[in-house]
Scaffold this active site. Structure first.
Site, mmCIF file in Angstrom:
data_model
loop_
_atom_site.group_PDB
_atom_site.id
_atom_site.type_symbol
_atom_site.label_atom_id
_atom_site.label_comp_id
_atom_site.label_asym_id
_atom_site.label_seq_id
_atom_site.Cartn_x
_atom_site.Cartn_y
_atom_site.Cartn_z
ATOM 1 N N GLY A 9 49.241 47.311 49.844
ATOM 2 C CA GLY A 9 49.502 46.912 48.449
ATOM 3 C C GLY A 9 50.885 47.334 47.995
ATOM 4 C CB THR A 11 54.139 43.307 47.327
ATOM 5 O OG1 THR A 11 52.733 43.043 47.477
ATOM 6 C CG2 THR A 11 54.835 43.117 48.652
ATOM 7 C CG ASP A 59 45.204 39.735 54.854
ATOM 8 O OD1 ASP A 59 45.949 38.900 54.309
ATOM 9 O OD2 ASP A 59 44.104 40.073 54.368
ATOM 10 C CB THR A 128 39.080 51.065 39.217
ATOM 11 O OG1 THR A 128 39.021 50.528 37.896
ATOM 12 C CG2 THR A 128 37.904 50.494 39.995
ATOM 13 C CD GLU A 130 37.249 47.319 34.754
ATOM 14 O OE1 GLU A 130 36.271 46.571 34.703
ATOM 15 O OE2 GLU A 130 37.970 47.549 33.763
ATOM 16 C CE1 TYR A 152 39.649 45.556 41.246
ATOM 17 C CE2 TYR A 152 38.617 46.642 39.380
ATOM 18 C CZ TYR A 152 39.604 46.599 40.332
ATOM 19 O OH TYR A 152 40.558 47.599 40.381
ATOM 20 C CE LYS A 156 39.805 48.375 43.724
ATOM 21 N NZ LYS A 156 40.859 49.073 44.472
ATOM 22 N NE ARG A 187 48.441 46.250 34.416
ATOM 23 C CZ ARG A 187 47.328 46.414 35.134
ATOM 24 N NH1 ARG A 187 47.319 46.156 36.431
ATOM 25 N NH2 ARG A 187 46.242 46.891 34.569
HETATM 26 P P1 NAP Z 1 48.511 44.709 41.938
HETATM 27 O O1 NAP Z 1 49.826 44.770 41.242
HETATM 28 O O2 NAP Z 1 47.614 43.544 41.717
HETATM 29 O O3 NAP Z 1 48.806 44.817 43.527
HETATM 30 C C1 NAP Z 1 47.807 44.554 44.472
HETATM 31 C C2 NAP Z 1 48.413 44.649 45.856
HETATM 32 O O4 NAP Z 1 47.388 44.370 46.833
HETATM 33 C C3 NAP Z 1 49.544 43.637 46.117
HETATM 34 O O5 NAP Z 1 50.534 44.259 46.885
HETATM 35 C C4 NAP Z 1 48.834 42.561 46.937
HETATM 36 O O6 NAP Z 1 49.696 41.856 47.791
HETATM 37 C C5 NAP Z 1 47.911 43.442 47.771
HETATM 38 N N1 NAP Z 1 46.837 42.681 48.408
HETATM 39 C C6 NAP Z 1 45.894 41.914 47.796
HETATM 40 N N2 NAP Z 1 45.088 41.371 48.731
HETATM 41 C C7 NAP Z 1 45.532 41.783 49.951
HETATM 42 C C8 NAP Z 1 45.140 41.548 51.282
HETATM 43 N N3 NAP Z 1 44.105 40.746 51.585
HETATM 44 N N4 NAP Z 1 45.843 42.152 52.290
HETATM 45 C C9 NAP Z 1 46.903 42.928 52.013
HETATM 46 N N5 NAP Z 1 47.341 43.181 50.755
HETATM 47 C C10 NAP Z 1 46.660 42.613 49.745
HETATM 48 O O7 NAP Z 1 47.658 46.017 41.640
HETATM 49 P P2 NAP Z 1 48.119 47.429 41.016
HETATM 50 O O8 NAP Z 1 48.007 47.347 39.540
HETATM 51 O O9 NAP Z 1 49.373 47.871 41.649
HETATM 52 O O10 NAP Z 1 46.893 48.351 41.487
HETATM 53 C C11 NAP Z 1 46.922 49.008 42.751
HETATM 54 C C12 NAP Z 1 45.503 49.389 43.141
HETATM 55 O O11 NAP Z 1 44.941 50.238 42.155
HETATM 56 C C13 NAP Z 1 44.529 48.230 43.277
HETATM 57 O O12 NAP Z 1 43.628 48.539 44.308
HETATM 58 C C14 NAP Z 1 43.793 48.201 41.945
HETATM 59 O O13 NAP Z 1 42.515 47.611 42.101
HETATM 60 C C15 NAP Z 1 43.726 49.676 41.649
HETATM 61 N N6 NAP Z 1 43.674 50.074 40.226
HETATM 62 C C16 NAP Z 1 44.636 49.618 39.371
HETATM 63 C C17 NAP Z 1 44.624 50.049 38.054
HETATM 64 C C18 NAP Z 1 45.673 49.599 37.067
HETATM 65 O O14 NAP Z 1 45.455 49.790 35.860
HETATM 66 N N7 NAP Z 1 46.803 49.067 37.519
HETATM 67 C C19 NAP Z 1 43.629 50.948 37.623
HETATM 68 C C20 NAP Z 1 42.689 51.392 38.541
HETATM 69 C C21 NAP Z 1 42.733 50.957 39.855
HETATM 70 P P3 NAP Z 1 50.403 40.480 47.331
HETATM 71 O O15 NAP Z 1 51.622 40.887 46.567
HETATM 72 O O16 NAP Z 1 50.682 39.837 48.632
HETATM 73 O O17 NAP Z 1 49.405 39.728 46.488
HETATM 74 O O1 G4F Z 2 44.321 43.867 31.240
HETATM 75 P P1 G4F Z 2 42.966 43.566 31.755
HETATM 76 O O2 G4F Z 2 42.807 42.294 32.508
HETATM 77 O O3 G4F Z 2 42.540 44.815 32.620
HETATM 78 P P2 G4F Z 2 41.115 45.358 33.119
HETATM 79 O O4 G4F Z 2 40.090 44.293 33.141
HETATM 80 O O5 G4F Z 2 40.819 46.582 32.321
HETATM 81 O O6 G4F Z 2 41.440 45.737 34.634
HETATM 82 C C1 G4F Z 2 42.612 46.483 34.976
HETATM 83 O O7 G4F Z 2 42.335 47.873 34.836
HETATM 84 C C2 G4F Z 2 41.300 48.369 35.711
HETATM 85 C C3 G4F Z 2 41.125 49.856 35.405
HETATM 86 O O8 G4F Z 2 40.164 50.008 34.390
HETATM 87 C C4 G4F Z 2 41.726 48.139 37.146
HETATM 88 F F1 G4F Z 2 40.773 48.616 37.993
HETATM 89 C C5 G4F Z 2 41.935 46.659 37.391
HETATM 90 O O9 G4F Z 2 42.438 46.480 38.724
HETATM 91 C C6 G4F Z 2 42.987 46.130 36.412
HETATM 92 O O10 G4F Z 2 44.220 46.705 36.716
HETATM 93 O O11 G4F Z 2 41.913 43.532 30.557
HETATM 94 C C7 G4F Z 2 41.762 44.616 29.663
HETATM 95 C C8 G4F Z 2 40.839 44.215 28.516
HETATM 96 C C9 G4F Z 2 39.533 43.550 28.977
HETATM 97 O O12 G4F Z 2 38.449 44.060 28.231
HETATM 98 C C10 G4F Z 2 39.728 42.085 28.635
HETATM 99 O O13 G4F Z 2 38.505 41.413 28.306
HETATM 100 O O14 G4F Z 2 41.523 43.236 27.727
HETATM 101 C C11 G4F Z 2 40.617 42.201 27.422
HETATM 102 N N1 G4F Z 2 41.396 40.978 27.155
HETATM 103 C C12 G4F Z 2 41.425 40.344 25.946
HETATM 104 N N2 G4F Z 2 42.178 39.240 26.047
HETATM 105 C C13 G4F Z 2 42.130 40.295 28.027
HETATM 106 C C14 G4F Z 2 42.629 39.190 27.336
HETATM 107 N N3 G4F Z 2 42.418 40.509 29.336
HETATM 108 C C15 G4F Z 2 43.231 39.627 29.964
HETATM 109 N N4 G4F Z 2 43.576 39.854 31.254
HETATM 110 N N5 G4F Z 2 43.726 38.514 29.328
HETATM 111 C C16 G4F Z 2 43.442 38.241 28.003
HETATM 112 O O15 G4F Z 2 43.901 37.242 27.447
#
Ligand code: NAP
Ligand code: G4F
Length: 374
Positions: A9, A11, A59, A128, A130, A152, A156, A187
């Protein structure tokens, strides 16, 4: 000898910040990339070609590619960040999400065992908030029961338990960071925070009329991604393999995020109506250079397209354990600073995108005028 880290991940938002962080600590960093028909390496473009930063094709759905890569790189630490990370998309592609986000974790663990690295290689799993889903207590800590509420989150949850299982069964140093939402100027553009900051910037610059959102009442504990990657590293430096909640301990609604983001873009909002009828209306404009935004304009509306079959609506983390045992400061960047820095970035980006589009138009016009075959 510098330590070797392998990041899946790389990228993504977190992968790019973590790469910078580990390179800064003197690590040799290896990242997994996938073939794509478009350029998706924007977040790490500045690192490519620098010493100690290496990219490899593999992958998460391809065991053999992972086994071969782990054998080749011989990592001291693996950060498993790769995932189909969008909750709403997981309802549309649940099987793919399970393959990558659940079985993918197992593939990483087995790749380490197959290469006989289980005694030396430490593994961080990107878990997460979630997992708490339809929450059973507020705030959520390491002892709060899980109740996943999307495909999702269910995937997880498997990742969380298989990490725990391999820790107990094979004595491996593998841990989950249960991270609450963390955002940044990197983001993905369809997560709610970035969708809002980009739209606020576009609306303020007269490039968009209205932003459509789903559940405005949803509550999140939003932190800054750059602060959170440090924790991933700290978790793997801890004396014992343990799971940690990483959060700020502060909660805001989607509506509050939007109000503040628009304010930073120069638009003060008032809210009218309820549920699907709710609207964000321009109350005052401050320092905008175009006249297209007027008091009384509806700039935010609700669309059922963004409602989820099941939505997680009350996330608030208790980061006490991380504070106490990792010495991590959950309030390095405040909510207000986070929103401000994201809007400032997107105001510049929208203006720069326009300039780039203008240049492309001129180039295209010149090209068409000169003609390619003449
Ligand atoms: P992100 O920006 O969506 O990045 C996801 C990464 O996973 C990208 O590099 C993507 O590659 C790679 N990926 C997806 N499918 C793959 C596959 N089949 N093989 C290899 N690589 C693959 O996510 P992020 O926000 O940085 O989050 C990083 C991790 O933390 C994730 O596991 C997410 O579920 C978890 N997480 C995120 C948050 C948050 O708030 N950001 C909170 C809790 C947990 P490509 O660029 O090729 O698509
Ligand atoms: O920004 P979201 O899509 O993030 P969500 O669903 O919380 O998931 C992110 O955080 C998780 C950690 O808790 C990670 F595990 C996961 O990989 C990801 O990074 O949505 C946040 C909230 C949701 O309740 C959604 O229903 O915002 C609400 N929302 C309202 N309007 C929306 C929108 N979400 C999105 N994406 N787009 C809307 O227009």
């Amino acid at each position: 000898m510098s330590k070797i880290a392998l990041i899946t991940g790389v990228t993504g938002q977190d992968g790019s910040y973590l790469s910078e962080f580990l390179l800064g600590k003197g690590y040799e960093v290896h990242g997994i990339i996938r073939r794509s028909s478009v350029d998706y390496r924007e977040r790490i473009a500045h690192l490519e070609g620098t010493p100690h930063f290496h990219l490899h094709y593999a992958d998460m759905s391809d065991s053999m590619s992972l086994v071969k890569l782990v054998g080749k790189v011989q990592p001291d630490e693996i950060y498993n960040l790769a995932a189909q990370s969008h909750v709403q998309v997981s309802f549309d592609a649940p099987e793919f999400t399970a393959d990558v986000d659940a079985v993918g974790v197992l593939r990483i663990l087995e790749a380490v065992r197959t290469n006989h690295l289980e005694k030396t290689c430490r593994i961080y799993q990107a878990s997460t908030s979630e997992l708490y889903g339809k929450v059973e207590e507020v705030p959520q800590s390491e002892t709060t029961p899980f109740h996943p509420y999307s495909p999702y989150a269910v995937a997880k949850l498997y990742g969380y338990w298989i990490i725990k299982e391999y820790r107990e069964a094979y004595n491996m140093f593998c841990c989950s960071g249960i991270l609450f939402n963390h955002e940044s100027e990197r983001r993905g553009e369809t997560f709610v925070t970035r969708k809002i900051t980009l739209a606020a910037a576009r609306i303020a610059q007269g490039k968009q009329k209205c932003l459509y959102l789903g559940n405005l009442d949803s509550l999140r504990d939003w932190g800054y991604a750059k602060d959170y990657v440090e924790c991933m590293w700290l978790i793997l430096q801890h004396k014992t393999p343990e799971d940690f909640v990483i959060a700020t301990g502060v909660q805001h609604s989607v509506r509050e995020f939007a109000t503040l983001a628009f304010k930073h873009a120069g638009i003060e909002l008032r809210w009218e109506g309820e549920g699907i009828e709710e609207k964000g209306i321009v109350e005052r404009v401050n320092g905008l250079t175009n006249e297209r935004v007027k008091v009384g304009d509806v700039v935010v509306a609700v669309s059922p397209d963004f409602y989820r079959p099941t939505d997680v609506v009350n996330l608030l983390g208790d980061p006490s354990k991380a504070k106490r045992e990792l010495g991590w400061n959950p309030q390095t960047t405040s909510f207000e600073q986070l929103v401000e820095l994201m809007v400032a970035h997107d105001m510049k980006k929208v203006a720069a995108d326009d300039a780039a589009a203008e240049i492309r138009k001129v180039n295209l016009a010149e090209f068409l005028e000169k003609g390619i075959d003449k």
